[in-house]
Motif scaffolding. Structure first.
Motif, PDB file in Angstrom:
ATOM      1  N   TYR A  87     -25.133  -9.047   7.832  1.00 23.75           N
ATOM      2  CA  TYR A  87     -25.101  -8.785   9.280  1.00 23.75           C
ATOM      3  C   TYR A  87     -23.658  -8.658   9.774  1.00 23.75           C
ATOM      4  O   TYR A  87     -23.318  -7.721  10.514  1.00 23.75           O
ATOM      5  N   ARG A  88     -22.821  -9.583   9.343  1.00 23.42           N
ATOM      6  CA  ARG A  88     -21.427  -9.533   9.779  1.00 23.42           C
ATOM      7  C   ARG A  88     -20.718  -8.299   9.240  1.00 23.42           C
ATOM      8  O   ARG A  88     -19.888  -7.695   9.939  1.00 23.42           O
ATOM      9  N   MET A  89     -21.036  -7.904   8.007  1.00 25.84           N
ATOM     10  CA  MET A  89     -20.392  -6.718   7.446  1.00 25.84           C
ATOM     11  C   MET A  89     -20.823  -5.456   8.191  1.00 25.84           C
ATOM     12  O   MET A  89     -20.017  -4.526   8.355  1.00 25.84           O
ATOM     13  N   ARG A  90     -22.067  -5.396   8.651  1.00 19.07           N
ATOM     14  CA  ARG A  90     -22.465  -4.249   9.466  1.00 19.07           C
ATOM     15  C   ARG A  90     -21.632  -4.197  10.740  1.00 19.07           C
ATOM     16  O   ARG A  90     -21.214  -3.108  11.179  1.00 19.07           O
ATOM     17  N   ARG A  91     -21.389  -5.354  11.326  1.00 21.78           N
ATOM     18  CA  ARG A  91     -20.564  -5.402  12.532  1.00 21.78           C
ATOM     19  C   ARG A  91     -19.124  -4.988  12.222  1.00 21.78           C
ATOM     20  O   ARG A  91     -18.509  -4.235  12.985  1.00 21.78           O
ATOM     21  N   LEU A  92     -18.610  -5.434  11.101  1.00 27.51           N
ATOM     22  CA  LEU A  92     -17.235  -5.075  10.713  1.00 27.51           C
ATOM     23  C   LEU A  92     -17.114  -3.576  10.430  1.00 27.51           C
ATOM     24  O   LEU A  92     -16.115  -2.942  10.811  1.00 27.51           O
ATOM     25  N   HIS A  93     -18.106  -3.006   9.780  1.00 23.86           N
ATOM     26  CA  HIS A  93     -18.077  -1.561   9.533  1.00 23.86           C
ATOM     27  C   HIS A  93     -18.140  -0.785  10.849  1.00 23.86           C
ATOM     28  O   HIS A  93     -17.511   0.276  10.976  1.00 23.86           O
ATOM     29  N   ALA A  94     -18.889  -1.330  11.824  1.00 28.04           N
ATOM     30  CA  ALA A  94     -18.935  -0.669  13.128  1.00 28.04           C
ATOM     31  C   ALA A  94     -17.575  -0.727  13.817  1.00 28.04           C
ATOM     32  O   ALA A  94     -17.184   0.213  14.527  1.00 28.04           O
ATOM     33  N   LEU A  95     -16.843  -1.808  13.618  1.00 27.84           N
ATOM     34  CA  LEU A  95     -15.538  -1.972  14.261  1.00 27.84           C
ATOM     35  C   LEU A  95     -14.433  -1.181  13.559  1.00 27.84           C
ATOM     36  O   LEU A  95     -13.569  -0.578  14.205  1.00 27.84           O
ATOM     37  N   PHE A  96     -14.452  -1.191  12.229  1.00 23.40           N
ATOM     38  CA  PHE A  96     -13.352  -0.593  11.462  1.00 23.40           C
ATOM     39  C   PHE A  96     -13.674   0.785  10.891  1.00 23.40           C
ATOM     40  O   PHE A  96     -12.771   1.488  10.424  1.00 23.40           O
ATOM     41  N   GLY A  97     -14.944   1.167  10.897  1.00 29.22           N
ATOM     42  CA  GLY A  97     -15.316   2.487  10.421  1.00 29.22           C
ATOM     43  C   GLY A  97     -14.999   2.700   8.950  1.00 29.22           C
ATOM     44  O   GLY A  97     -15.113   1.796   8.122  1.00 29.22           O
ATOM     45  N   GLN A  98     -14.572   3.927   8.620  1.00 27.83           N
ATOM     46  CA  GLN A  98     -14.299   4.308   7.241  1.00 27.83           C
ATOM     47  C   GLN A  98     -13.059   3.632   6.665  1.00 27.83           C
ATOM     48  O   GLN A  98     -12.794   3.727   5.460  1.00 27.83           O
ATOM     49  N   SER A  99     -12.310   2.927   7.503  1.00 29.00           N
ATOM     50  CA  SER A  99     -11.100   2.258   7.011  1.00 29.00           C
ATOM     51  C   SER A  99     -11.417   1.271   5.899  1.00 29.00           C
ATOM     52  O   SER A  99     -10.596   1.058   4.994  1.00 29.00           O
ATOM     53  N   LEU A 100     -12.595   0.659   5.956  1.00 26.21           N
ATOM     54  CA  LEU A 100     -12.957  -0.336   4.948  1.00 26.21           C
ATOM     55  C   LEU A 100     -13.259   0.280   3.590  1.00 26.21           C
ATOM     56  O   LEU A 100     -13.519  -0.443   2.634  1.00 26.21           O
ATOM     57  N   SER A 101     -13.203   1.615   3.504  1.00 21.45           N
ATOM     58  CA  SER A 101     -13.379   2.296   2.223  1.00 21.45           C
ATOM     59  C   SER A 101     -12.054   2.780   1.646  1.00 21.45           C
ATOM     60  O   SER A 101     -12.042   3.362   0.555  1.00 21.45           O
ATOM     61  N   GLU A 102     -10.966   2.563   2.360  1.00 21.47           N
ATOM     62  CA  GLU A 102      -9.658   3.051   1.920  1.00 21.47           C
ATOM     63  C   GLU A 102      -8.854   1.907   1.307  1.00 21.47           C
ATOM     64  O   GLU A 102      -8.569   0.909   1.983  1.00 21.47           O
ATOM     65  N   PRO A 103      -8.478   2.015   0.022  1.00 22.84           N
ATOM     66  CA  PRO A 103      -7.780   0.912  -0.659  1.00 22.84           C
ATOM     67  C   PRO A 103      -6.514   0.440   0.047  1.00 22.84           C
ATOM     68  O   PRO A 103      -6.284  -0.769   0.157  1.00 22.84           O
ATOM     69  N   ASP A 104      -5.693   1.356   0.526  1.00 23.41           N
ATOM     70  CA  ASP A 104      -4.444   0.943   1.177  1.00 23.41           C
ATOM     71  C   ASP A 104      -4.722   0.166   2.460  1.00 23.41           C
ATOM     72  O   ASP A 104      -4.034  -0.811   2.773  1.00 23.41           O
ATOM     73  N   ILE A 105      -5.733   0.608   3.211  1.00 19.32           N
ATOM     74  CA  ILE A 105      -6.085  -0.089   4.441  1.00 19.32           C
ATOM     75  C   ILE A 105      -6.642  -1.470   4.117  1.00 19.32           C
ATOM     76  O   ILE A 105      -6.321  -2.465   4.782  1.00 19.32           O
ATOM     77  N   CYS A 106      -7.451  -1.549   3.084  1.00 15.74           N
ATOM     78  CA  CYS A 106      -8.017  -2.855   2.695  1.00 15.74           C
ATOM     79  C   CYS A 106      -6.918  -3.819   2.272  1.00 15.74           C
ATOM     80  O   CYS A 106      -6.970  -5.015   2.594  1.00 15.74           O
ATOM     81  N   LEU A 107      -5.922  -3.319   1.554  1.00 14.68           N
ATOM     82  CA  LEU A 107      -4.805  -4.175   1.158  1.00 14.68           C
ATOM     83  C   LEU A 107      -4.058  -4.683   2.389  1.00 14.68           C
ATOM     84  O   LEU A 107      -3.738  -5.879   2.491  1.00 14.68           O
ATOM     85  N   ALA A 108      -3.798  -3.787   3.341  1.00 14.81           N
ATOM     86  CA  ALA A 108      -3.103  -4.189   4.562  1.00 14.81           C
ATOM     87  C   ALA A 108      -3.923  -5.198   5.356  1.00 14.81           C
ATOM     88  O   ALA A 108      -3.378  -6.158   5.911  1.00 14.81           O
ATOM     89  N   LEU A 109      -5.233  -4.992   5.419  1.00 13.39           N
ATOM     90  CA  LEU A 109      -6.100  -5.936   6.125  1.00 13.39           C
ATOM     91  C   LEU A 109      -6.074  -7.305   5.461  1.00 13.39           C
ATOM     92  O   LEU A 109      -6.007  -8.343   6.140  1.00 13.39           O
ATOM     93  N   GLU A 110      -6.121  -7.330   4.141  1.00 15.36           N
ATOM     94  CA  GLU A 110      -6.100  -8.616   3.439  1.00 15.36           C
ATOM     95  C   GLU A 110      -4.783  -9.351   3.683  1.00 15.36           C
ATOM     96  O   GLU A 110      -4.772 -10.564   3.922  1.00 15.36           O
ATOM     97  N   LEU A 111      -3.679  -8.619   3.648  1.00 12.86           N
ATOM     98  CA  LEU A 111      -2.380  -9.250   3.920  1.00 12.86           C
ATOM     99  C   LEU A 111      -2.342  -9.810   5.340  1.00 12.86           C
ATOM    100  O   LEU A 111      -1.858 -10.922   5.567  1.00 12.86           O
ATOM    101  N   ALA A 112      -2.837  -9.029   6.297  1.00 10.73           N
ATOM    102  CA  ALA A 112      -2.834  -9.476   7.693  1.00 10.73           C
ATOM    103  C   ALA A 112      -3.695 -10.716   7.871  1.00 10.73           C
ATOM    104  O   ALA A 112      -3.319 -11.663   8.581  1.00 10.73           O
TER     105      ALA A 112
END
Length: 216
Positions: free
Chosen positions: A180-205
């Motif tokens: 449920y939470r991941m559906r909400r996160l995908h709605a907020l972040f869109g396709q960004s959660l499929s991009e490795p560089d964006i995921c790395l930046a998100l994890e660092l943040a």
């Protein structure tokens, strides 16, 4: 720990200053932990953790003594800092402290600080880290504080595990809650959660944000 502080502690303990050291940090504040043979250590015990500097001998029984000492904290978690020249003892200690905080109170076993480099790098450049967090986590600003906290924890765990059952175990929630939470996160972040560089930046943040929060 400043060089002067270390020299004073070493003198008070009649501890010959070595050429290189490793730091070991644990939340287990027992003072009866067995010190391995050949391991020369300098202890500092506070209300919520113990900090140890281990003198390196380079070979013989003192070699890998820091890891052996870390294993003695079997009821808690311990982090072994990198081996550094004596003048950089504070770096080994701060890196180990950072990782211990990052791991959280439920962690167990012995961990190496050098296995957690990314967050430590950001922790030493606050302006970059804070700017990264503000930019990458902006979609969460529209959430309530409680929901934001839940989503941040879920997103960080998902970036590490990438599967609902593992994330659920890490967070101690039901897998359906994770989905449920991941559906909400995908709605907020869109396709960004499929991009490795964006995921790395998100994890660092997210790692930087968690470290900056006051301990519970």
């Amino acid at each position: 720990m400043q060089s002067r502080d270390l020299e004073q502690l070493a003198a008070a303990a009649c501890w010959p200053l070595p050429q290189s050291v490793q730091a070991v940090v644990s939340r287990d504040t027992r003072t009866s932990v067995h010190v391995p043979d050949g391991c020369r250590v300098l202890w500092q015990v506070s209300a919520n953790r113990v900090r140890v500097l281990v003198a390196e001998s380079g070979s013989g029984p003192g070699r890998n003594a820091a890891t052996a000492l870390g294993a003695a904290f079997c009821g808690s978690s311990a982090v072994v800092g990198p081996s550094v020249p004596l003048a950089l003892a504070g770096t080994s200690l701060r890196w180990a402290e950072y990782v211990l905080t990052e791991l959280g109170r439920n962690a167990r076993g012995v961990h190496r600080a050098v296995d957690h480099p990314a967050g430590w790098i950001l922790a030493n450049n606050r302006q970059v880290a804070d700017s990264l967090g503000a930019a990458m986590l902006e979609p969460l600003n529209r959430c309530t504080p409680l929901r934001r906290e839940q989503l941040e924890a879920t997103l960080l765990a998902w970036l590490q595990w990438r599967a609902a059952p593992e994330v659920a175990r890490a967070l101690n929630v039901h897998p359906q809650t994770v989905r449920y939470r991941m559906r909400r996160l995908h709605a907020l972040f869109g396709q960004s959660l499929s991009e490795p560089d964006i995921c790395l930046a998100l994890e660092l943040a997210l790692r930087n944000r968690r470290f900056r929060q006051p301990p519970q």
